[in-house]
Design a protein around this motif. Structure first.
Motif, PDB file in Angstrom:
ATOM      1  N   ALA A  11       0.857  -1.191   0.000  1.00 59.08           N
ATOM      2  CA  ALA A  11       0.000   0.000   0.000  1.00 59.08           C
ATOM      3  C   ALA A  11       0.892   1.239   0.000  1.00 59.08           C
ATOM      4  N   GLU A  12       0.316   2.347  -0.434  1.00 54.92           N
ATOM      5  CA  GLU A  12       1.096   3.589  -0.383  1.00 54.92           C
ATOM      6  C   GLU A  12       1.441   3.938   1.064  1.00 54.92           C
ATOM      7  N   GLY A  13       2.644   4.422   1.230  1.00 61.15           N
ATOM      8  CA  GLY A  13       3.096   4.780   2.587  1.00 61.15           C
ATOM      9  C   GLY A  13       2.141   5.740   3.278  1.00 61.15           C
ATOM     10  N   ALA A  14       1.626   6.690   2.526  1.00 58.75           N
ATOM     11  CA  ALA A  14       0.753   7.701   3.143  1.00 58.75           C
ATOM     12  C   ALA A  14      -0.514   7.046   3.687  1.00 58.75           C
ATOM     13  N   VAL A  15      -0.993   6.027   2.978  1.00 60.29           N
ATOM     14  CA  VAL A  15      -2.184   5.317   3.446  1.00 60.29           C
ATOM     15  C   VAL A  15      -1.860   4.548   4.714  1.00 60.29           C
ATOM     16  N   ILE A  16      -0.733   3.856   4.677  1.00 59.99           N
ATOM     17  CA  ILE A  16      -0.354   3.061   5.850  1.00 59.99           C
ATOM     18  C   ILE A  16      -0.240   3.956   7.081  1.00 59.99           C
ATOM     19  N   GLU A  17       0.403   5.107   6.924  1.00 59.98           N
ATOM     20  CA  GLU A  17       0.633   5.960   8.101  1.00 59.98           C
ATOM     21  C   GLU A  17      -0.679   6.397   8.750  1.00 59.98           C
ATOM     22  N   LYS A  18      -1.722   6.524   7.930  1.00 58.18           N
ATOM     23  CA  LYS A  18      -3.010   6.955   8.506  1.00 58.18           C
ATOM     24  C   LYS A  18      -3.549   5.963   9.528  1.00 58.18           C
ATOM     25  N   PHE A  19      -3.142   4.705   9.412  1.00 56.66           N
ATOM     26  CA  PHE A  19      -3.624   3.716  10.380  1.00 56.66           C
ATOM     27  C   PHE A  19      -3.055   3.949  11.773  1.00 56.66           C
ATOM     28  N   ALA A  20      -1.953   4.701  11.833  1.00 58.74           N
ATOM     29  CA  ALA A  20      -1.325   4.938  13.139  1.00 58.74           C
ATOM     30  C   ALA A  20      -2.256   5.676  14.102  1.00 58.74           C
ATOM     31  N   ALA A  21      -3.284   6.298  13.554  1.00 60.82           N
ATOM     32  CA  ALA A  21      -4.217   7.039  14.409  1.00 60.82           C
ATOM     33  C   ALA A  21      -5.205   6.123  15.130  1.00 60.82           C
ATOM     34  N   TYR A  22      -5.231   4.852  14.764  1.00 58.98           N
ATOM     35  CA  TYR A  22      -6.282   3.961  15.292  1.00 58.98           C
ATOM     36  C   TYR A  22      -5.691   2.750  15.999  1.00 58.98           C
ATOM     37  N   GLY A  23      -6.378   2.326  17.009  1.00 64.66           N
ATOM     38  CA  GLY A  23      -5.967   1.120  17.702  1.00 64.66           C
ATOM     39  C   GLY A  23      -6.499  -0.125  17.004  1.00 64.66           C
ATOM     40  N   VAL A  24      -6.016  -1.277  17.470  1.00 66.72           N
ATOM     41  CA  VAL A  24      -6.398  -2.555  16.870  1.00 66.72           C
ATOM     42  C   VAL A  24      -7.901  -2.795  16.986  1.00 66.72           C
ATOM     43  N   ALA A  25      -8.463  -2.481  18.161  1.00 65.82           N
ATOM     44  CA  ALA A  25      -9.888  -2.739  18.366  1.00 65.82           C
ATOM     45  C   ALA A  25     -10.733  -1.918  17.387  1.00 65.82           C
ATOM     46  N   THR A  26     -10.357  -0.672  17.189  1.00 62.13           N
ATOM     47  CA  THR A  26     -11.111   0.191  16.278  1.00 62.13           C
ATOM     48  C   THR A  26     -11.062  -0.342  14.842  1.00 62.13           C
ATOM     49  N   ILE A  27      -9.889  -0.748  14.409  1.00 60.59           N
ATOM     50  CA  ILE A  27      -9.759  -1.224  13.028  1.00 60.59           C
ATOM     51  C   ILE A  27     -10.516  -2.544  12.843  1.00 60.59           C
ATOM     52  N   HIS A  28     -10.389  -3.393  13.822  1.00 61.72           N
ATOM     53  CA  HIS A  28     -11.121  -4.670  13.795  1.00 61.72           C
ATOM     54  C   HIS A  28     -12.631  -4.426  13.673  1.00 61.72           C
ATOM     55  N   GLU A  29     -13.139  -3.471  14.429  1.00 67.00           N
ATOM     56  CA  GLU A  29     -14.558  -3.129  14.324  1.00 67.00           C
ATOM     57  C   GLU A  29     -14.867  -2.508  12.965  1.00 67.00           C
ATOM     58  N   ALA A  30     -13.962  -1.636  12.505  1.00 65.69           N
ATOM     59  CA  ALA A  30     -14.217  -0.920  11.256  1.00 65.69           C
ATOM     60  C   ALA A  30     -14.318  -1.873  10.068  1.00 65.69           C
ATOM     61  N   GLN A  31     -13.655  -3.026  10.175  1.00 65.11           N
ATOM     62  CA  GLN A  31     -13.791  -3.965   9.055  1.00 65.11           C
ATOM     63  C   GLN A  31     -14.706  -5.135   9.401  1.00 65.11           C
ATOM     64  N   GLY A  32     -15.730  -4.822  10.208  1.00 63.11           N
ATOM     65  CA  GLY A  32     -16.779  -5.807  10.445  1.00 63.11           C
ATOM     66  C   GLY A  32     -16.345  -6.953  11.325  1.00 63.11           C
ATOM     67  N   ARG A  33     -15.502  -6.637  12.303  1.00 63.30           N
ATOM     68  CA  ARG A  33     -15.020  -7.658  13.246  1.00 63.30           C
ATOM     69  C   ARG A  33     -14.318  -8.800  12.559  1.00 63.30           C
ATOM     70  N   THR A  34     -13.443  -8.478  11.638  1.00 69.59           N
ATOM     71  CA  THR A  34     -12.613  -9.502  11.009  1.00 69.59           C
ATOM     72  C   THR A  34     -11.153  -9.080  11.120  1.00 69.59           C
ATOM     73  N   GLY A  35     -10.277 -10.022  10.837  1.00 66.19           N
ATOM     74  CA  GLY A  35      -8.867  -9.704  10.670  1.00 66.19           C
ATOM     75  C   GLY A  35      -8.012  -9.819  11.909  1.00 66.19           C
TER      76      GLY A  35
END
Lengths: 229, 229, 229, 229, 229, 229
Positions: A11-35
């Motif tokens: 993925a583009e570096g700029a996209v990856i860096e944006k994930f730094a703002a979120y914790g694991v629980a938030t991202i897991h929820e954001a993708q429908g409790r998967t991953g």
């Protein structure tokens, strides 16, 4: 049968860096409790929080040879993801390999096995999520694979997937879904911060989320005391 | 069949506060080595030490709906005790629920399941004892019970029981036995502090406790070396 | 059948102290990847690093009587190694026994069972490696043995063996092999520090260790991408 | 502090026998998915299926003395339920105690610990549900309690409760709820046997239970293939 | 977000049936030691040996609703593969669902969770590999997916993959690799039967496999006795 | 550093055979509750009961090469005891190695790791006690040792020690202590058979063992009912 795939789409570096703002629980929820990877993968030290692009590495039980091969495939911003082909908690990884990865700009290690030199890894600030801390050494005799799709901690990781790891565990985001997940994570975070403020002010989740009617419909009853038997 | 009992008899606050002087091991001993929850319930951060009055909450596996219901039943000085009806390590509880409980003066959470947002819980100084730290989310579909007698960590917890938790684990004290347990805990602590001073001065437990004769009677022998085979 | 062996041959203090320069992983490697105790023995607090001469103690499940007997056999520089005769995670050991050992100059405890008073042990800086932290108390009814060869954490420990413990776990060195192991550990450390410098400078392990040819001979292939299925 | 309660109120024998018509899963469902003991309690041999009235026994870790005390309290039709006060898998129970219980008409043993003489127990047809099979012996030094409310396998068992155990595990029924549970179990069994016949005839649960509309409302979609990424 | 994929490409029946000649270990070896599911998936009864085409089903923890949906997608010769989205050992599956699958010609169930009605499943001869046997019931509230790629027992299963399960565990074969794997399995079996005959006749593997020279080169030494320490 | 000790002192065959009259629990008791291997070593099939002389074999994780070496050292009446140098549950052993051992008159295998071909081992009647049944294959790359003292299942096994294994687990008897243990086992068995007869006739252990007075002295009280709280 053993391969190293050298050309990993990231993925583009700029996209990856944006994930730094979120914790694991938030991202897991954001993708429908998967991953989510298994809860048995724990950080060697806390707090720790990393984001990066996955380089995957399959190793034989008790054999860390392929990790040396995988190091060469890592670029700055990558996270190395290692899984043995059968369950093993030997110490595949220690301060030398950490020094090597750190010199290449790698952000951390996720390993469904053991690591050693825990004190030094902590001093070096090289973040590691592992199944065990164990001094047991490994050999260099058997091949594996680098950058093929790999199940680690019960989750499928493709090379180039985005990895986020923090004190709650590890989550994987498919590269092509990264931007959509970011949108949902941001929305969730915004919503949560409003709710947090109301909760801190003493409002009840029952009211904020409007749960009372549905609870009643399902049959929840409030009583002053349990009936005598 | 799902109930919320709203009128929980609590011990007097002054009695509860007296437990703050004692650790879990001391209280467990003071009540005849009973009341301990399973060692699988570990603090999210250390050191931590809380005392309070139990609010109990039974939840379905992977479903944290009833925790929202339980929050409303909590008062300042309470400790929320949550147990799933079948083993589960999902992350039932995170920073939002912690904010809500903290705003109500709740002193901590004991949960025989997982929690998430571990880093934030640590920053907030909201103490939690759980079976796992795991980002896995839960749903809100199935009812349970609040403030009915509940087995948590292998121990029976009644609403209004006194809970003490520290780095060694969690212990429950029956409300009506609280004052008797305090007397015994104080006696034990006093005795231990005298023994501690003697041990620090180099005296042996063998002598302080007068164990030598009983050991000899049971057949203990001292030899310079093991006999050759 | 229960004995206390009083005359334990120890390695020279000067030899033992030299082990303080090396971690558990290094010593384990230096003696041919042997001597490691189970990874289930974890430090109560980190970081921690001790070396000393083993006093061994076999206890009944849920019974810490023999630890009191073992204390008397300990001298400054010793490490107490305790193993139950069947698996048990009760809290055999707490701050009182730690005070007693500390007053005798004992350097730490290795126990294949539980301990309690974890917060106080941490404050006291008395290092402990244990299988569990659990407030559960023990009785004093059944004899065991002190200073007989004992399996602890899956490894055989003889009284007088040298114990090294750090954040990675615990390793045992046979007394008569101590000097030979030190030589190998020093050689390994020296070699590793050179390798570390080269890795930090960005060289690859593949090149430093000359692995490329052997990998190729074993059949490793580099491809740009996986073939389509 | 150790007591033996001698006067246990039991359900009527005729009521207890009616439970023999139902498996553990059916009874667990009939009482609203409550009363199940931990899945770690497994039958020593299969198939096995017993019903009876609980005699409870609390034992110290590694100490089976109180089982001998409990035997005397058992009558024909009883089931002995044993729980250690801390986790233990020692072999508390073997063929001698089984012979004793069998001679008294006891129907089986539920024990949250280990047993031994597994081959003989199987030959004798004395049914046992245990956490482990382990030859490790126990001592007779420490008191416990007989016929006090006891947590076994994570469930509260009162003396006189009805126990049902089969290949799926163990369930407890409160004595005063026995008849109500029987009514529900019978209703469930009848309903299930009708459903079973329809399923065997090839009908789908989706249709029998009328699930299609609710699935659609929740958002389930049927597609021929997953969209390309 | 929940989907049921209805059009699953299956391998030819004739190809699938050929796998019935081989055990799990042989197939696992034939495909380069890949494809094995976790050893925690154990058969409910032994011996058992099935082959078939995978229908995959992702379920929520403690919720078996989607299994009812998956049944409709099953055809004769299929094997149902179920994985919860977080670890769970509840009894998702019992004799009713088994009757339904059996009536549709389904050959067995692989489930990374619990099942119940073990005695009836054994009588019915419906083969099941599961993580637990546990009477705990489940709800029907939360959607999942049918026939999407699913990690079960730590291995990736695609719908239409070939599953082989026996007393040693469960292995997955990619549909497109099936014929190549069969060729290798046959070759391995032929080779093994020759070796078996020689071993039964008393020849040594050391000689049959020609291992002696390589062992010597690696440094293996034969001694009459260990040197005195 | 890898050795095979070829000259193993074995107990006389006649002595070894006498152990066949006793189960593991009896022998473990006869030698003062020592010598038991971990309860995690379970028989592949039940019932099974073997006695023999130990040949020990240390293997690398995931590497069964040394088992082939060990086979050559086995004689009729031996039992092969295998332990990996770090925890591993791979399938080190299957029907080919079993055929080889069986052709040499070896009586069984004790392995602190996994085995495969469980169905064939059962048909062949080759008894195996293992930690797991798992099809996962192993490599042949790393040396180990044969016939050096080895910790297996947490117990020290010397080559030439006597091994007894049955449905309750595995016990080791030191070669030089064999005759003394036989005397005690016979005495215990004789005493137990008398007690068994009395228990079957309805006498109580409380009376046979004369426990009542000591129980009373320790403070056991009999009450009709628990006092109201």
């Amino acid at each position: 049968m053993s391969v190293v795939v050298t050309n990993v789409a990231r993925a583009e570096g700029a996209v990856i860096e944006k994930f730094a703002a979120y914790g694991v629980a938030t991202i897991h929820e954001a993708q429908g409790r998967t991953g989510l990877l298994s809860s048995s993968l724990r950080p060697v030290y806390r707090p720790a929080h990393i984001v990066g692009s996955a380089i995957t590495c399959q190793v034989a039980p008790g054999d860390n040879w392929m990790i040396h091969v995988a190091v060469e495939q890592c670029r700055p911003g990558d996270i190395l993801v290692v899984a043995p082909t059968s369950p093993c908690e030997d110490g595949y990884f220690g301060d030398l390999l950490a020094a090597s990865l750190q010199s290449r700009g790698v952000r951390g290690l996720i390993i469904d096995a053991g690591v050693r030199d825990a004190a030094t890894l902590t001093e070096m600030k090289f973040p590691v999520w592992s199944k065990a801390i164990f001094a047991q050494g490994t050999v260099k005799e058997t091949l594996g694979n680098v950058n093929v799709p790999t199940v680690c901690g019960g989750a499928l990781i493709n090379p180039g997937d985005i990895i986020v790891a923090d004190d709650d565990g590890v989550v994987v985001v498919r590269r092509k879904e990264a931007e959509a997940v970011l949108v949902k994570a941001a929305a969730r975070e915004e919503k949560e911060s409003k709710v947090r403020a109301r909760l801190q002010a003493g409002e009840l989740g029952l009211d904020i989320y409007g749960m009372r009617q549905r609870l009643a419909e399902k049959g929840l009853r409030y009583v002053e005391a349990l009936p005598e038997e």
